[in-house]
Design an enzyme around this catalytic site. Sequence first.
Site, PDB file in Angstrom:
ATOM      1  N   HIS A 167      91.157  89.803  60.272  1.00  0.00           N
ATOM      2  CA  HIS A 167      91.680  91.173  60.333  1.00  0.00           C
ATOM      3  C   HIS A 167      92.164  91.560  61.731  1.00  0.00           C
ATOM      4  CE1 HIS A 167      90.062  91.735  56.341  1.00  0.00           C
ATOM      5  NE2 HIS A 167      90.476  92.970  56.301  1.00  0.00           N
ATOM      6  N   GLU A 173     100.267  92.057  47.492  1.00  0.00           N
ATOM      7  CA  GLU A 173     101.196  92.275  48.607  1.00  0.00           C
ATOM      8  C   GLU A 173     102.570  91.696  48.337  1.00  0.00           C
ATOM      9  OE1 GLU A 173      97.997  91.613  48.952  1.00  0.00           O
ATOM     10  OE2 GLU A 173      97.239  93.189  50.267  1.00  0.00           O
TER      11      GLU A 173
HETATM   12  C1  LIG Z   1      94.928  90.716  50.792  1.00  0.00           C
HETATM   13  C2  LIG Z   1      94.208  91.941  51.202  1.00  0.00           C
HETATM   14  N1  LIG Z   1      94.773  93.136  50.976  1.00  0.00           N
HETATM   15  C3  LIG Z   1      94.115  94.260  51.332  1.00  0.00           C
HETATM   16  C4  LIG Z   1      92.885  94.213  51.920  1.00  0.00           C
HETATM   17  C5  LIG Z   1      92.161  95.517  52.304  1.00  0.00           C
HETATM   18  N2  LIG Z   1      91.046  95.697  51.394  1.00  0.00           N
HETATM   19  C6  LIG Z   1      89.817  95.250  51.710  1.00  0.00           C
HETATM   20  S1  LIG Z   1      88.744  95.431  50.461  1.00  0.00           S
HETATM   21  C7  LIG Z   1      89.910  96.129  49.470  1.00  0.00           C
HETATM   22  C8  LIG Z   1      89.546  96.512  48.069  1.00  0.00           C
HETATM   23  C9  LIG Z   1      89.127  95.324  47.261  1.00  0.00           C
HETATM   24  O1  LIG Z   1      88.662  95.730  46.023  1.00  0.00           O
HETATM   25  P1  LIG Z   1      87.822  94.785  45.073  1.00  0.00           P
HETATM   26  O2  LIG Z   1      88.475  93.438  44.999  1.00  0.00           O
HETATM   27  O3  LIG Z   1      87.635  95.490  43.798  1.00  0.00           O
HETATM   28  O4  LIG Z   1      86.435  94.563  45.800  1.00  0.00           O
HETATM   29  P2  LIG Z   1      85.320  95.652  46.182  1.00  0.00           P
HETATM   30  O5  LIG Z   1      85.624  96.094  47.581  1.00  0.00           O
HETATM   31  O6  LIG Z   1      85.399  96.744  45.196  1.00  0.00           O
HETATM   32  O7  LIG Z   1      84.033  94.920  46.124  1.00  0.00           O
HETATM   33  C10 LIG Z   1      91.106  96.244  50.136  1.00  0.00           C
HETATM   34  C11 LIG Z   1      92.333  96.849  49.572  1.00  0.00           C
HETATM   35  C12 LIG Z   1      92.358  92.942  52.175  1.00  0.00           C
HETATM   36  N3  LIG Z   1      91.192  92.773  52.810  1.00  0.00           N
HETATM   37  N4  LIG Z   1      93.023  91.825  51.788  1.00  0.00           N
END
Ligand SMILES: Cc1ncc(C[n+]2csc(CCOP(=O)(O)OP(=O)(O)O)c2C)c(N)n1
Lengths: 331, 331, 331, 331
Positions: free
Chosen positions: A134, A65
Amino acid sequence: MTDTKTVKITYREALKQGLREALINNQKVFLMGEDVGRYGGAFAVSKGFLQEFGTDRIMDVPLSESGFVGAGIGAALGGMRPIVEVMTVNFSLLALDQIINNAATLLHMSGGQINVPVVIRMNSGIGNQLAAQHSHSWEPFYAHVPGLKVLSVGTHEDARGMLATALEFLDPVIIFEYTSLLNIESEIPFDAGAMDIDKAKVRRQGKDLSIITYGPGVYKALAAAEELMLSGIDVEVIDLRVLNPIDNTTIMNSVIKTHRVLIVEEAWRSVSVSSEIISRIMEGAFFDLDVPVRRLCGIEVPIPYAKHLEDASIPQKEDIVESVHNMMQHD
Amino acid sequence: MTDTKTVKITYREALKQGLREALINNQKVFLMGEDVGRYGGAFAVSKGFLQEFGTDRIMDVPLSESGFVGAGIGAALGGMRPIVEVMTVNFSLLALDQIINNAATLLHMSGGQINVPVVIRMNSGIGNQLAAQHSHSWEPFYAHVPGLKVLSVGTHEDARGMLATALEFLDPVIIFEYTSLLNIESEIPFDAGAMDIDKAKVRRQGKDLSIITYGPGVYKALAAAEELMLSGIDVEVIDLRVLNPIDNTTIMNSVIKTHRVLIVEEAWRSVSVSSEIISRIMEGAFFDLDVPVRRLCGIEVPIPYAKHLEDASIPQKEDIVESVHNMMQHD
Amino acid sequence: MEDKEIQNESIIDRKIGLELLHKMILIRRFEEKSAEMYTKEKIRGFLHLCIGEEAVAVGVMESLTEADNIMSTYREHGHALARGVDPGSIMAEMYGKQEGCSKGRGGSMHLFDTKKRFYGGNAIVGGHLPMAVGMALASKKQRQDHITCCFFGEGAIAEGEFHESMNLAALWKVPLLFLCENNLYGMGTALRYSHSVQEVEKKGAAYGVESAAVNGMDVLEVKKAAKKAIGYIRKTGKPYFLVCNTYRFRAHSMFDAELYREKSEVEAWKERDPIPTLRTKLLKDGLITKDDIDTIEKKVKAEVQDAVDFAEKGTFESVQDLTKFIYSNQR
Amino acid sequence: MEDKEIQNESIIDRKIGLELLHKMILIRRFEEKSAEMYTKEKIRGFLHLCIGEEAVAVGVMESLTEADNIMSTYREHGHALARGVDPGSIMAEMYGKQEGCSKGRGGSMHLFDTKKRFYGGNAIVGGHLPMAVGMALASKKQRQDHITCCFFGEGAIAEGEFHESMNLAALWKVPLLFLCENNLYGMGTALRYSHSVQEVEKKGAAYGVESAAVNGMDVLEVKKAAKKAIGYIRKTGKPYFLVCNTYRFRAHSMFDAELYREKSEVEAWKERDPIPTLRTKLLKDGLITKDDIDTIEKKVKAEVQDAVDFAEKGTFESVQDLTKFIYSNQR
Ligand SMILES: Cc1ncc(C[n+]2csc(CCOP(=O)(O)OP(=O)(O)O)c2C)c(N)n1
Ligand SMILES: Cc1ncc(C[n+]2csc(CCOP(=O)(O)OP(=O)(O)O)c2C)c(N)n1
Ligand SMILES: [Mg+2]
Ligand SMILES: [Mg+2]
């Protein structure tokens, strides 16, 4: 609105049309954000855009971000017209340094040399049981910082039209959009487009009491007003729309007219937009008040997951109705 | 204070004694922050500590505010008693996600299972021509967030004693210390120590008007009060001390007594601690007011470098005196 | 070694030699004068000198074109001067005068000159890196062929912004020169206490960014390395990470007792002073004479005096204008 | 390959095989039931399933002791179950009941159980990494010999917090297992769009952190790799970065149209489903029989049903208690 032809659309669709129009109208405009492209937007607002505009205009960004918001600011300095989407307002804390120390400050710090024409959109609000991390309402933070223009999109018309005007500004504009409104349908003028982004709006004229609110409070207040009308209480509803800089005139005119004010806000109570509105009324219309201004705000608790607790943590229509009744009895 | 033996020390020395005592009294306490060790502390508050306590207790950390503040929070979860120093409040934006989404939230989100006994100290304030990126007053941000205890150290006694009490709390405590006060000398009781951190304090009794303030406003207000006394105006000065949760009782008692309130704050005006105090007075003591509450706040501008502009951007003693005169004439 | 010298010859002749020497001496004398003016309280706030590091500013800037963008830190006098920002406007800025390059709003840490494409003067460590990515992205999107050069210290590498920016720049393939001035200290924190891997250029591999380190005490070596880096960027459109190993001879800022390093270490580095290094070489190679050096010193003396005179003659902006440059009031 | 299998044999016998299989099947069935309960609107908010990734949770957790600390993400049901958090308390949590492991305040994304040293359930991507460093630091300072294991997705690696945490952990030499579940997507953003270097384990070198990648679809390989990593950490006290390459078979959350990947890709990965993989191997090696599998499935079915029954029977906290757990009100 009964005169002109109207169309019924969801808030999501209104946002989408505004965004699409912006992309079509100006080749310097591009949208960047997490999952705005291939995923179709976390809330499906930009669904189909990648196919329509290509990867150069619709940029999926990694989870970073501070990095991509800062890059949006830099792209604005470099002559582009970026629209940065922060998936939800909650994650904007990670980019707050960029937004405040760079976007809001560069014009001043450079002695007027540098404009930062960046638009930052963020999905916001409470009400989907997303729990403490959230469910933030960060309007008060952004409303505190000079140099930022802060918009809160409480209606379908604004969802359709605010972005276009924001893109005419040379200064950073923060736009709060609300998840809880996305699926709600409403009528907007057939040819709805760019809206002013300077003034609060009287969404309902009334003579007995003014409800001042913004964001998801607007439709709640309007619904409460309908109900109160049944008891003969005629409530005026003001949608602040612009949380920074705040439009005093519309507020004061209403206070002078109704002499009673209730403020409705989802954000936590202390040091909130409500606090500021109360202060301005204290300063500007103290002697016009029949009763002290009251406010219904978010309860000061990290928002809980459980539905009944979540519901209890933000003002509901019933709370508004009850508060207005209380205030009217105080005559 | 005339009864007990006193000692004259600088605000810096008072902070230092409090910190040193904390390190001596509890082996779980350690200090971590940028340049707290080898450099001696950016403001020389921890000078000599590295030599006295060693690298295990006095940890220099890399430039990574989110990282080391988060690590402080984690260390608190892990059973230590960390004091994290964020060199100046300006950089705390980079750690705001950690402070809010983790420190302030974990107790609630875990259903009461997890305490986060971390103390975060930050040097703050305006007045050394450090310009826009180094002159933020973020008290309003922290005062908005439930789950945080927020202290503002406006006097030497509090500089000496607040930390000890903060370290007895099981919840996160944010302490604002002020650069502009560091070199100022004052008398404190010889045996000064732990202070309550729940209540605002009447720093000067008065009957005509209440000045409510905190931080660098306290000494300014007291100086203004002395000057006003020469014109026969007897001002009460309240030091808020605790910005979150705010102590209503002390405020209301004073309003009921003087019927006139001026709030003095260095932070930007809109959505500030002042706004909140005004709102509480509106809600709790509206009918006790003789005149509307006024506030002197930071002008809403990124703080400029040039001295005369910087001075003009925050309330000065002269402004306080003038405002009080104005308010008293309004009878 | 011999090989290197031969290559150096090839990029140097009398004209360039004199120019490089002139620029380095200008920076040195300008900063010495700044320190003097600081003790005379003409300049206030934070003042960070780059004395000892002049070869980096001059060697890099020499290799950029007028169309390229520059972003720098709070230790940027050298960069600004090397870029051709008017010394008078810099001195006036530090005096807080409206004739300053940022109209006196920024001070030493916030020099801006968009005509020179010099974008600050940024004082949040690492905070400008994301913006630099964005500027480079804007160039790419607009198919401009200039690059962005972003200066930062080795301390900044520990910040998350470095990581996010390197990844974004590499992922998006933008023409950005990450220019690290590794002076071995971030305030009082030595490299070994801030990075687990101390050959910081090795960090480029984690992002697939081409990287190199160079002796930052030799302007010819810096120039050569910068030329190579910039050539690579122009050819491939991709970012490059260049680490210039250097040393600051003076304290971090004017408030620094330098407790964290040995005098002998400073003295040893002074043996490698970039100015005598170049001077000796040019003399030895017969490219210049002692007279040339005198001429430069005289010229620089006059330039610095002119700058001081300009600053002294400068005027203070009216306090009425305090709230200028918060919003541009333009659409 | 053969060599590997031989080593695998050595760490597996009937008892362990049954246990691993049982745990993976428990996670699978529990999550299938959760999805069902989501569609029945018993569970709300965000629900992230780890179906397909069970081998990672089980293989890693198996290798930790009860004294070790765990931190996880919002996709943590598997980790919690593998850790031994009571399935009923997890289901009740997702129902928003006060019998839930976080009293219904957290929901699916915020499971906590300090008795199991399970510290969430953290939903800001990357936000728990700094805390994990701090917990490990606390262990080191207290000379405890347990380690901290921190799970995160490959998407989190792009966040600045990853970088800062790796550097801090390496610099301070703390016993921390960085456990990356690389499932190739962060929401809808494929690895290749989020990282310039896609063999993410290579990022360890930038910090001097020992790193490895392993086939995350094979619980025995995960177990072996985890054992090695944990052994290293316990022996050296230093951090280790283990990447488990895996895949989620289901959507990111319950709001995901999966526009960003081909069905065929999902099908191909399903061929590598960790449960059949282990089952087949155990059968082939004659360690278990088909009856054993039936027994497990029956047992799991009962366990899941018990969990649902427990959740159904659970009670909602009184709305009066809304503001509990904001401050601990303890010293
Ligand atoms: C700082 C932040 N940015 C965006 C989000 C929204 N978000 C939740 S899960 C996610 C993807 C995360 O991917 P990864 O770290 O690969 O974990 P996975 O869900 O694949 O287990 C996003 C963009 C968030 N929760 N926190
Ligand atoms: C985010 C942030 N944290 C802390 C500071 C305070 N500070 C200013 S300069 C500095 C050291 C920076 O070191 P480095 O990046 O190596 O640059 P140098 O000063 O050596 O040129 C610190 C800690 C800051 N300005 N910004
Ligand atoms: Mg440095
Ligand atoms: Mg992933």
